[in-house]
Every structure is written in C-alpha cells, then in structure tokens.
Design a protein around this motif. Structure first.
Motif, mmCIF file in Angstrom:
data_model
loop_
_atom_site.group_PDB
_atom_site.id
_atom_site.type_symbol
_atom_site.label_atom_id
_atom_site.label_comp_id
_atom_site.label_asym_id
_atom_site.label_seq_id
_atom_site.Cartn_x
_atom_site.Cartn_y
_atom_site.Cartn_z
ATOM 1 N N GLN A 69 0.835 -1.207 0.000
ATOM 2 C CA GLN A 69 0.000 0.000 0.000
ATOM 3 C C GLN A 69 0.870 1.258 0.000
ATOM 4 O OE1 GLN A 69 -2.118 -1.233 3.510
ATOM 5 N NE2 GLN A 69 -3.980 -1.605 2.362
ATOM 6 N N TYR A 72 1.979 2.062 -3.492
ATOM 7 C CA TYR A 72 0.998 2.744 -4.344
ATOM 8 C C TYR A 72 0.817 4.204 -3.941
ATOM 9 C CZ TYR A 72 0.024 -1.491 -6.881
ATOM 10 O OH TYR A 72 0.171 -2.576 -7.699
ATOM 11 N N VAL A 73 0.909 4.496 -2.651
ATOM 12 C CA VAL A 73 0.837 5.899 -2.207
ATOM 13 C C VAL A 73 2.031 6.654 -2.796
ATOM 14 C CG1 VAL A 73 0.875 7.477 -0.237
ATOM 15 C CG2 VAL A 73 -0.343 5.321 -0.035
ATOM 16 N N ALA A 79 3.879 10.980 -9.023
ATOM 17 C CA ALA A 79 3.121 11.428 -10.206
ATOM 18 C C ALA A 79 2.539 12.824 -9.952
ATOM 19 C CB ALA A 79 2.018 10.432 -10.537
ATOM 20 N N GLN A 83 3.685 16.846 -11.617
ATOM 21 C CA GLN A 83 2.779 17.767 -12.308
ATOM 22 C C GLN A 83 3.334 19.198 -12.193
ATOM 23 O OE1 GLN A 83 -0.926 16.812 -10.258
ATOM 24 N NE2 GLN A 83 -1.688 15.750 -12.083
ATOM 25 N N THR A 202 -11.612 5.664 -3.907
ATOM 26 C CA THR A 202 -10.542 6.209 -4.752
ATOM 27 C C THR A 202 -10.338 7.688 -4.436
ATOM 28 O OG1 THR A 202 -11.136 4.637 -6.460
ATOM 29 C CG2 THR A 202 -9.750 6.464 -7.138
ATOM 30 N N PHE A 205 -8.401 8.000 -1.427
ATOM 31 C CA PHE A 205 -6.988 7.746 -1.734
ATOM 32 C C PHE A 205 -6.317 9.024 -2.251
ATOM 33 C CE2 PHE A 205 -3.982 6.576 -5.222
ATOM 34 C CZ PHE A 205 -2.975 6.043 -4.437
ATOM 35 N N PHE B 108 -5.201 1.404 -1.199
ATOM 36 C CA PHE B 108 -4.063 1.701 -1.980
ATOM 37 C C PHE B 108 -3.628 0.443 -2.678
ATOM 38 C CE2 PHE B 108 -3.684 4.739 1.748
ATOM 39 C CZ PHE B 108 -4.611 5.547 1.201
ATOM 40 N N ASN B 109 -4.123 0.331 -3.892
ATOM 41 C CA ASN B 109 -3.812 -0.863 -4.692
ATOM 42 C C ASN B 109 -3.782 -0.528 -6.182
ATOM 43 O OD1 ASN B 109 -6.455 -0.581 -5.471
ATOM 44 N ND2 ASN B 109 -7.218 -2.158 -4.095
ATOM 45 N N GLU B 110 -3.500 -1.533 -6.971
ATOM 46 C CA GLU B 110 -3.343 -1.341 -8.405
ATOM 47 C C GLU B 110 -4.644 -0.880 -9.058
ATOM 48 O OE1 GLU B 110 -1.789 -4.801 -10.256
ATOM 49 O OE2 GLU B 110 -1.166 -3.717 -12.067
ATOM 50 N N GLN B 111 -5.757 -1.402 -8.513
ATOM 51 C CA GLN B 111 -7.073 -1.080 -9.064
ATOM 52 C C GLN B 111 -7.320 0.435 -9.013
ATOM 53 O OE1 GLN B 111 -10.047 -2.997 -6.709
ATOM 54 N NE2 GLN B 111 -11.710 -2.572 -8.139
ATOM 55 N N VAL B 112 -6.964 1.030 -7.860
ATOM 56 C CA VAL B 112 -7.150 2.473 -7.684
ATOM 57 C C VAL B 112 -6.195 3.238 -8.619
ATOM 58 C CG1 VAL B 112 -6.909 4.371 -6.029
ATOM 59 C CG2 VAL B 112 -8.032 2.267 -5.326
ATOM 60 N N GLU B 113 -4.966 2.754 -8.722
ATOM 61 C CA GLU B 113 -3.990 3.415 -9.616
ATOM 62 C C GLU B 113 -4.486 3.381 -11.066
ATOM 63 O OE1 GLU B 113 0.294 2.836 -9.074
ATOM 64 O OE2 GLU B 113 0.433 2.413 -11.220
ATOM 65 N N LYS B 115 -7.488 3.280 -12.075
ATOM 66 C CA LYS B 115 -8.621 4.193 -12.217
ATOM 67 C C LYS B 115 -8.096 5.630 -12.415
ATOM 68 C CE LYS B 115 -13.121 5.177 -10.170
ATOM 69 N NZ LYS B 115 -13.098 6.587 -10.577
ATOM 70 N N LEU B 116 -7.074 5.994 -11.642
ATOM 71 C CA LEU B 116 -6.491 7.339 -11.760
ATOM 72 C C LEU B 116 -5.843 7.537 -13.130
ATOM 73 C CD1 LEU B 116 -4.882 7.680 -8.214
ATOM 74 C CD2 LEU B 116 -6.865 8.926 -9.057
ATOM 75 N N LYS B 117 -5.227 6.464 -13.650
ATOM 76 C CA LYS B 117 -4.605 6.534 -14.980
ATOM 77 C C LYS B 117 -5.689 6.700 -16.042
ATOM 78 C CE LYS B 117 -0.529 3.603 -14.240
ATOM 79 N NZ LYS B 117 -0.051 2.218 -14.352
ATOM 80 N N LEU B 122 -3.733 11.307 -13.127
ATOM 81 C CA LEU B 122 -2.285 11.320 -12.934
ATOM 82 C C LEU B 122 -1.580 10.619 -14.088
ATOM 83 C CD1 LEU B 122 -1.929 10.474 -9.110
ATOM 84 C CD2 LEU B 122 -1.466 12.679 -10.195
#
Lengths: 310, 154
Positions: A69, A72-73, A79, A83, A202, A205, B108-113, B115-117, B122
């Motif tokens: 986790q 991913y943070v 990223a 910006q 999300t 997050f 905080f996982n790949e699924q959320v990343e 979605k952001l992509k 981001l």
C-alpha cells in the motif's frame, strides 16, 4: 497420567496456548466468537458472516499500511509532484544518482521496500529534494548545486532515504482519511459495495496522497522529524563508509545558496541549516573532511554538464 | 529443580513458536548466503511467498524457502501477516472481495492506480521509468571498491 509428568505436560499446554493467543489476531477471535453465537442459535449464518467481514475490515484499517500500500501511495505522490516539477531526462546523470543512492539504501535500516529505492533528477533551479513513501526520491538541479562532491550528494540522499525509512511521508496522511473509508465500509455490507463505493474510496486515496504532497512541497515535516532524519542519515553515512562531516559542509553551502535565492523550496519546508547543524554537532565532532580523489573525479565526470548550466 | 524444568520447557516452546512462517512483502528479494545485502544469493523470493524463519540476527532472518534453500533475508522484506488475499473470497455480484474493499479503503492498490490513470488524473510515465533505474549488487560492489568505501560496515 503419572503425576511426575503432569506438571511438564500442563506447562507445555499452557505455553502453546499462550503462543497461539499471541500469534492469533483479533479477526480470528471474532470468527471463533461468531461461530459460537451461531451454533447457539443467537445469530444467523449470514449475520455471522457479515460480522466477521466487518471485523476484518476494521482490523485492517487499524493496521499500519502494508509495504504494498505504501508503494501505491508513493507512486501517486511522485506522479503528483511531477505535475509541478519537470523530470531531468539525462540517463547518464540519473544512472549515477541511482548507483550512489541504491548503494546507500542497502545500509538503511529498511533496505527493502515493495518496489525498491529509485532516484530521479528534477529540472528545477529550486533547492529541493522529495522522498515519497516506498523509496521514490527526487532531487532538483538546485540541490545538486549545493554539493561539491559525491560525499555531500550522499549526505542529501541519505537524509531522504531516512525519511522513507522513518515513514514520515505516511505520517502526513490525516487520521481522518482512514476512518472516512471505514464509514463507507460500515454503511453497507460487503455484498452491496460496487463501483460507486469504490469511486468514493478512490477519492479518499487521492485526498491521502494530497496530504503527503502538501507536506512535501508546502508545509514540510516537523522539526523533530527533520532532526530524526538527519541523525539517522549521519548513522547511514557512517555505515556506508562516507564521512558524516559531509552533512555539515553540505548544509553550510545550502545555507549560503538559500540566502542568495531568497528562501524558496527547501528553505520553506525545512528548519534552518544552522539549527540542523547545531543538532548534528552533538554527534558529529569532526566537521571537516578531505574528499576522496576518485569519488571527487567520478562525481565531477557525471554531473559537470548539469552543474555547468549555471 | 521444578523451576529449572519449567524454564527449559518455556525456552523449548519459545523456540517452537519462533520457527514460524512469514510472507514476502516486497515484489522480489534474494535469499543470501550471509546476512548482508551484498552477500551472494542462493534463491529468489517473490511477493506472497511463504518462508520458514529461524534466528533473527541484526535485522536478518535465517530462512528456508519452499525450494528447501537456506539463507538470510532482511526483516524489511518479510511480514508476519499473510500478504496475499485468499482465493475464493470474491463477491459474485461486484467481483470485489471484502478484503479488496478494505485495502482500497486505505488506498491503496493497483485497481485504484488504474482508475487514476484511466481518468487522466495522474500521469505515471516517469514513475514507471524511475522503476527501470536498477542497479545490481555487482555494480554496487564495484562502485564501492572504486570509491574506497569498502571500509564501511557490510
């Protein structure tokens, strides 16, 4: 059973029970509890299932973030920072930075993170460096300019590696974010959670990432966190064979440059160099060093084109 | 005498408890011959792999892998808790397991990343590029030797 063997037998049983209790988490206790209640006809099997799931979810949110986790943070933090700050697309310089940084990170108290330590130069005159959770570290050209040799650049990188090790970035996430996610989880049973709820999570997050980015770029870590990162960095340099005095000489030069630049970037988010030197002086007695000739040469060879831009 | 016996049993039972298993919590790590990041590797372990752990010495666990290889792994690569979600917990309606929801709740996982992509929120191009900046242990050793750094603690 013979009385002679009774005491040791009971002792082993007690020890094993203690061990089992210590190893078991709250989730398992909940499962046992709901199992008993279900068997006694107090709740239905579906209710028991729900309670177990909720307990597990709550238990998870109360734990520290896992290594994955944190990864991913950290990725989202970088990223986001990118910006505002442009990466410096110079493979030779970035390779040298990574060679130096990764050869330091192996001496950290946290040498292994989910995705490892990786370093990148930023195309900015601002004197600054950022450590995202999980080990992604960004250093500006302006910061590089404060370093006259490899040992001083090692001091900068060691300080950032120690922010990662001490999980300072994650501590910037407001506690409320964790409970917010919990509220969403508590409102609906796991069976009803769909894309809408995931969208809310999300968003949560993104807000957590924003907490970290704000701390890195605007508000800064606490004075205590900076002091702890400096103390740990001095120790890390010592372990890796670099002179700790490089921290002092680098901070002195940074102080001069910051005065010239009018106090943007690092100056905004860090305690003054002089107060950091004062704290370090309690452990670092020798404040001068002669840079090793080979290290000096390879630093200049790798970075001179960037330094020559000024 | 009885107390001594009890203490001996306590130590014995403690040793049994120590011979526990732990999960690999990093994408990849090496099992090394010596407790050092620069020690040569006897095996590679991956995220979610379970290893049997023995002695803990200065931050390094003596481990045995599923391949039966013995060596040392730094404690920062291991977790006492299982790190992979167990199979069969996925919800048939949403395709989302309760564990996945709990994880997403914290971030905080790949699924959320992803979605952001997908949303264009981001751009991860440079983040992915940073990950390609890898240095292998031989390069580190050569870099340290060349720079007269071998005097540092191993």
């Amino acid at each position: 059973m013979n009385k002679k063997y009774l005491l040791p037998f009971i002792s082993v049983l007690v020890m094993l029970l203690i061990t089992t209790v210590l190893i078991s988490g709250c989730g398992e206790v909940a499962e046992i509890g709901t199992g008993i209640a279900q068997a006694g006809g107090i709740i239905t099997s579906s209710q028991a299932d729900s309670i177990t799931k909720s307990t597990k979810a709550i238990e998870k949110s109360q734990q520290e973030l896992t290594s994955e986790q944190e990864y991913y943070v950290g990725r989202a933090v970088v990223a986001s920072v990118l910006q505002t700050y442009k990466p410096l697309d110079r493979p030779q310089q970035n390779n040298y930075l990574n060679l130096l940084g990764q050869s330091l990170a192996i001496f950290s108290n946290c040498p292994e993170t989910f995705g490892g330590y990786h370093f990148l130069l930023l195309d900015s005159d601002e004197i600054n460096a950022f450590a995202a959770p999980g080990g992604l570290i960004l250093v500006t050209r302006g910061m590089l300019r404060c370093c006259n040799n490899e040992d001083e650049l090692a001091a900068v990188l060691a300080h950032e590696i120690c922010h990662v090790e001490l999980k300072h970035g994650l501590k910037a996430i407001k506690q409320g974010r964790m409970t917010e996610a919990l509220t969403i989880l508590a409102a609906e049973s796991a069976k009803q959670l769909g894309s809408e709820e995931l969208a809310s999570l999300t968003e949560n997050f993104e807000e957590s990432v924003s907490d970290v980015v704000m701390t890195l770029t605007t508000s800064g870590y606490s004075r205590d966190q900076e002091r702890d990162a400096d103390a740990a960095a001095a120790q890390l340099l010592r372990r890796a064979g670099y002179p700790e005095a490089a921290m002092i000489t680098m901070l002195r030069r940074m102080d001069e440059r910051i005065s010239d630049s009018g106090g943007h970037g690092f100056a905004k988010t860090h305690p003054s160099a002089s107060s950091r030197i004062d704290s370090l002086r309690t452990t670092i007695t020798n404040t001068q060093f002669v840079p090793d000739a080979v290290r000096q040469e390879r630093f200049t060879a790798a970075m001179q084109t960037i330094l020559a831009w000024y | 005498m009885k107390i001594k016996y009890f203490l001996a049993l306590f130590v014995l039972t403690g040793s049994i408890a120590l011979a526990a298993s732990m999960s690999v919590q990093v994408q990849q790590s090496k099992v090394r011959v010596t407790p050092s990041q620069l020690g040569s590797a006897v095996d590679t372990i991956k995220y979610g792999d379970v290893v049997n752990v023995g002695e803990l010495r200065n931050g390094w666990y003596e481990v045995t892998t599923i391949n039966g290889k013995k060596g040392w792994v730094h404690e920062s690569a291991l977790s006492k808790k299982p790190v992979k979600m167990s199979a069969g917990t996925a919800n048939t309606t949403t395709g989302v397991s309760s564990d996945e929801v709990a994880l997403a709740g914290k971030g905080f996982n790949e699924q959320v990343e992803n979605k952001l992509k997908a949303d264009g929120t981001l751009d991860y191009t440079w983040v992915d590029r940073m990950k390609t900046y890898n240095v292998d242990p031989d390069q580190i050793l050569a870099f340290r030797t060349q720079g007269h750094l071998e005097g540092g603690a191993k």
